[in-house]
Every structure is written in C-alpha cells, then in structure tokens.
Write a protein that holds these residues in place. Structure first.
Motif, PDB file in Angstrom:
ATOM      1  N   ARG A  19       0.853  -1.188   0.000  1.00 59.75           N
ATOM      2  CA  ARG A  19       0.000   0.000   0.000  1.00 59.75           C
ATOM      3  C   ARG A  19       0.890   1.239   0.000  1.00 59.75           C
ATOM      4  O   ARG A  19       2.068   1.173   0.366  1.00 59.75           O
ATOM      5  N   PRO A  20       0.351   2.389  -0.412  1.00 62.81           N
ATOM      6  CA  PRO A  20       1.159   3.613  -0.521  1.00 62.81           C
ATOM      7  C   PRO A  20       1.740   4.050   0.826  1.00 62.81           C
ATOM      8  O   PRO A  20       1.144   3.831   1.885  1.00 62.81           O
ATOM      9  N   ILE A  21       2.909   4.667   0.751  1.00 59.87           N
ATOM     10  CA  ILE A  21       3.560   5.233   1.934  1.00 59.87           C
ATOM     11  C   ILE A  21       3.725   6.728   1.709  1.00 59.87           C
ATOM     12  O   ILE A  21       4.324   7.150   0.718  1.00 59.87           O
ATOM     13  N   GLU A  22       3.164   7.524   2.584  1.00 60.40           N
ATOM     14  CA  GLU A  22       3.282   8.974   2.503  1.00 60.40           C
ATOM     15  C   GLU A  22       4.269   9.460   3.572  1.00 60.40           C
ATOM     16  O   GLU A  22       4.102   9.159   4.749  1.00 60.40           O
ATOM     17  N   ILE A  23       5.282  10.197   3.133  1.00 56.70           N
ATOM     18  CA  ILE A  23       6.300  10.721   4.048  1.00 56.70           C
ATOM     19  C   ILE A  23       6.243  12.245   4.047  1.00 56.70           C
ATOM     20  O   ILE A  23       6.260  12.869   2.984  1.00 56.70           O
ATOM     21  N   THR A  24       6.144  12.821   5.215  1.00 58.54           N
ATOM     22  CA  THR A  24       6.202  14.278   5.361  1.00 58.54           C
ATOM     23  C   THR A  24       7.522  14.642   5.992  1.00 58.54           C
ATOM     24  O   THR A  24       7.850  14.177   7.089  1.00 58.54           O
ATOM     25  N   ALA A  25       8.310  15.463   5.284  1.00 53.60           N
ATOM     26  CA  ALA A  25       9.635  15.859   5.758  1.00 53.60           C
ATOM     27  C   ALA A  25       9.581  17.262   6.340  1.00 53.60           C
ATOM     28  O   ALA A  25       9.154  18.209   5.666  1.00 53.60           O
ATOM     29  N   PHE A  26       9.997  17.396   7.586  1.00 55.94           N
ATOM     30  CA  PHE A  26      10.061  18.690   8.260  1.00 55.94           C
ATOM     31  C   PHE A  26      11.515  19.165   8.189  1.00 55.94           C
ATOM     32  O   PHE A  26      12.389  18.639   8.885  1.00 55.94           O
TER      33      PHE A  26
END
Length: 527
Positions: A19-26
C-alpha cells in the motif's frame, strides 16, 4: 546518500510493500535537512509507492525529521534525524510495516498491542552506533503502526544535543512516555507490552503454572542456553527455555570477530539467529522470566519464577550467564544512566566534546578508551593494577592518542554528582594513599563480569567468585542439575566456549535421564 549496494538491497525489500507510503519531511535550509531530503529522494526513486512532501516552518516539529503514514491508516511514526548506522534496519522495517507488510511477530503479541487502550506518546533517544537501540525503536514503531493510540518518534540524540541536555539524557536508548521516563536500555516488544498491559504478568504466570513437567528445562537464553536447548530438542525430549531475556549478554556485544567461520558479526544479529534456530524445534520458549529459586525433589526439580509460577523438570541446565561488574562505590547506583555507563558504543556519542573516564585496563577498558577518544574531548583511563592488562597492540594504539591519560595503581572511591548528573569522581593513589578528585561528565565501567547466580546460594555448590561448580560433564553438586557458560567455573568466558559447554551439558543431562529411567538391577535370591 545511499550507495548502489544499499539501493539495490532496499529496492528488493520495498517490492514487498502493498500500500502507498506517505512521508512528510520537516526541514529547513541546513545541511542536515539536505541530507534528510537526499535520503528520502533516494527512497522515492526506489519505489513508486512512496511519496514525499516537504513541510517548512512547522513550529511543533523537530527539524530535520520525517513522519510516515499511509492513506486511510491512522499511523503516528516519525524519525528525527537520520536513521543510519544501526538504525537503518529500523527505517527499512518502518517502511515495510507502514506499507502493509506483515510483521514477524506472534499473533498473540499483535492482538495484545491492538488491545492497548489509552494515549501513548513515546519518544526514544538513540545513537547510530548503539546496537541496543534498534530493538526498542523497532518495537515502538511496530506498535505505532498497529495501534492508532500509540505515537512514536525515534530521535538521534547526537543531532538534537540541546534536547538531550535539557532532558539530561546520558544513556541510550532512553524512552519517554507522555513526557516521563518510561525505560532505559534494551527492551523488546514483549517487554514493552508487558509494562503497558498490567495484567499480562499475572496471565502468563497462570499459563506457565499449567504446563506439564519438562524432561530438560534450560534456564537462560544466551549462547550456552540456546545450544543446550537445541541439543536436547534434537534428542526428541520435551524441552523448555526460561530466559530473563533471550540472547543474554550477547545482545550487549558490539563486534564479534573471533566466532570461528564467521569473520564478523554483531551481538544482536547473533542473538536473533540463536532464537530462530531454537524455534526450528519444538521448544517451549518462556521469555521475560526471571528465576529466583531452585528446589530439588525426588521426582522433579522445581524452578520458581519471580512472577509466582513454578516450572518442573526431570533435569535442569543452568545457563544464566553473567553481567557487567559494578565498581561498588558510593554514587554509582545513584548516577547510573546519568553519567555512569557500561556501553561505550551505545552511550559514547552522548558525551561528544566532554571529559570522561574509563574504569578498567583490560582489553574491554582499553578498547573503550580508544573508541571514546574519537568522540569525546578527553579520556582518563583508571587501572587498579600497576600495569595495563590489555593486549600489547591495543596498548600501543592507546599510547598514540593525544587526548588520553592513563592512571595506574588507581582505585575509584566515589562517583560525584550534583543530584542530576555526574560531575566527577574521587580516586586513591594506591602507592601514596592520597585521595584525589577529577572533574568530568561521564564514567564508563569496564571491569569484567559477575555471574548471575545470587539466587542459587544455598541450593548448590558455588565457587568463592559465585560461579557454579561443574565437572567435566557440566554436572553440578545437585543430581540432575547441570550448568554451562559464563555462570560456571569453566575458564575463558567466550561465546564459542559457552556454546560448546551448553551442548556438553545437554548431552550430560540426556545421559542422566537415560540412566535414571533405566530399570534397576534385579535382586539376587538367597540359595
């Protein structure tokens, strides 16, 4: 960021994502943020299921850091800093589990995690050189994937030094739960869940109390215990292993370069391999079980556990190993994990630019001083004897380092602190008798091992050093009770020797069982 070999390996792993993996980079414009984005961009190129979104100026986020989730899933999992070194495996597993790949954990543990109720915000401080940290990080990451009420952030303590100083973190892994210290040191998922699920210990004690007697019960899950269990199980007899932590002291060992036929491995990898090998056989593994009393009997030997349960067996193999020996001076217990440490590989990065001491001039102490010299400002090595006992090649390397001092004939007398952390130590010059003080921020103790046998006093014969006295077959002074490994009088405490001794003790126990079950000699009749 990643070399071609690592990319090829990671690409193979990411093919398992479903399944898709969403990564948010700060991130910001700093060098560490650029490194983080380089790593994340490499991930995007390796899998079409991964997307990365940048977030700048978020006031409540650590920078640099990145969070993982999946559409439709309520997952709260983040890495603050770069999960490289020992933590690279933690990143791979976090990606796989966020992407729907099933974890290799028993279903009972998964159900227990999913059933935890409450608000759990975990923060784990790690160092990239710590071999103990991945177990904790991976366990809490998994829990965050399985239960939306659990949040976890894995934080590189060397990168977030101000945060580490503010919280006075001086040992890794250190875990915070909802702002309070939850635990320090290696913890597996079973141990963490047991601490959260207050009824787990009682339920497990009731289950253990219903088990039938074993033919061979191994107490201890290190190299000696694992070898003993395998040899017993291969004989087709009912075998159990009760271990306080499976893997034993090997879990705290960094590099292993003298395990014959294996040029190099690391303790946690070997411990995992040991457990996997044992699980190939029908062995009842009872982890997180601390033995506290041995009770011989006519029919069965009983091992009483700290949780109140008692295990019975026709024969017992004691393989409880050893632990780091403490200095036994005032202040040591008070400042443990507050400047007093026992693992230079794990905790060394937290003392970057500071002054530290190493206690002990054997191979372990000198190796620790050499490693720490590349991280800290200054190392003072204390040796009780009139000369160092380490191998000559190590002594030459130590002498070449400009930021290391060696004090011989020195006996540590007290650990000093300000109530929160170590500030120094006092030591006696054994030649002059003078007591002196040295200001520093960290003390690494490397003075040998102490057998885990206190609970056996009065039950069987122990040496003056507390080691279990055994004969050439591993037999103790109590019939049917055998022992192997670092807890015994067998010289040379080495992994490979412990394994051989475990196998020997198991064969000795099997021979004992055969002889004790054989029919007796018929009585002669009078003429």
């Amino acid at each position: 960021m990643l070399d071609d070999t690592m990319k090829a390996q990671l690409k193979t792993y990411l093919e398992r994502v479903v399944r898709p993996i969403e990564i948010t980079a700060f991130v910001d414009d700093g060098a560490k943020s650029r490194e983080t984005l380089d790593l994340l961009n490499d991930l995007v190129q390796l899998s079409d299921k991964i997307t990365v979104t940048e977030s700048r100026g978020a006031s409540d986020a650590r920078v640099p850091s990145f969070a993982l989730t999946s559409p439709g899933e309520d997952i709260h999992l983040a890495f603050a800093g770069l999960p490289m070194g020992h933590e690279f495996t933690s990143l791979i597993l976090a990606l796989l589990q966020t992407g729907g790949y099933p974890p290799k954990v028993e279903q009972a543990i998964i159900d227990q995690i999913k059933g935890l109720d409450g608000d759990f915000k975990f923060e784990t401080y790690f160092s990239q050189s710590c071999q103990n940290c991945p177990d904790v990080v991976q366990a809490l990451n998994l829990m965050a994937v399985l239960n939306p009420k659990i949040q976890h952030a894995a934080i590189d303590g060397a990168l977030f030094q101000k945060e580490v100083d503010a919280r006075q973190v001086m040992s890794v892994p250190t875990v915070y739960l909802n702002g309070e210290v939850f635990g320090q040191g290696r913890m597996g998922v079973e141990e963490i869940v047991a601490k959260l699920d207050t009824g787990a210990v009682e339920r497990e004690a009731k289950r253990l109390a219903t088990l039938d007697p074993f033919e061979v019960l191994v107490v201890g899950g290190g190299p000696a215990g694992a070898a003993a269990a395998i040899y017993a199980a291969r004989k087709g007899i009912r075998t159990g292993v009760a271990a306080e932590r499976f893997g034993g002291q090997v879990l705290d060992t960094m590099a292993i370069e003298n395990f014959i036929s294996v040029p190099y491995t690391e303790g946690p990898k070997l411990a995992t391999a040991l457990e996997q090998h044992v699980r190939e056989y029908e062995v009842e593994i009872m982890n997180l079980q601390k033995a506290q009393k041995l009770v011989p009997g006519d029919d069965f030997i009983s091992i009483e556990l700290a949780n109140g349960a008692a295990l019975k067996a026709k024969s017992v193999i004691l393989a409880t190993g050893a632990r780091w020996r403490q200095m036994g001076v005032p202040g040591e217990d008070k400042y443990r994990a507050k400047g007093v440490a026992y693992c230079p590989h794990c905790d060394g990065p937290l003392f970057k630019g500071k002054r530290v001491a190493v206690i002990g001039g054997g191979n372990s102490g000198v190796e620790a001083a050499i490693d720490l010299a590349g991280v800290v400002a200054h190392v003072t090595l204390f040796e009780f004897d009139t000369k160092l006992r380490a191998d000559e090649v190590l002594q030459r390397k130590l002498a070449s380092l400009p930021n290391v001092d060696v004090k011989l004939s020195a006996r540590t007398t007290e650990v000093l602190g300000d109530g929160q952390k170590v500030t120094g130590l006092t030591y006696e010059n054994r030649v002059s008798g003078q007591i002196q003080t040295l200001e520093l921020e960290g003390i690494f103790v490397q003075i040998g091992l102490l057998p885990n046998t206190e609970w056996l006093k009065g039950s069987l014969e122990l040496s003056p050093r507390g080691e279990i006295v055994v004969d050439e077959r591993g037999q103790t002074s109590v019939p049917g009770v055998f022992a192997a490994g670092d807890c015994t009088t067998v010289p040379y405490k080495q992994i490979i020797i412990a394994m051989g001794e475990g196998a020997k003790a198991s064969l000795g126990a099997f021979d004992y069982l055969i002889r004790s079950s054989a029919p007796g000699e018929p009585e002669s009749k009078a003429a």
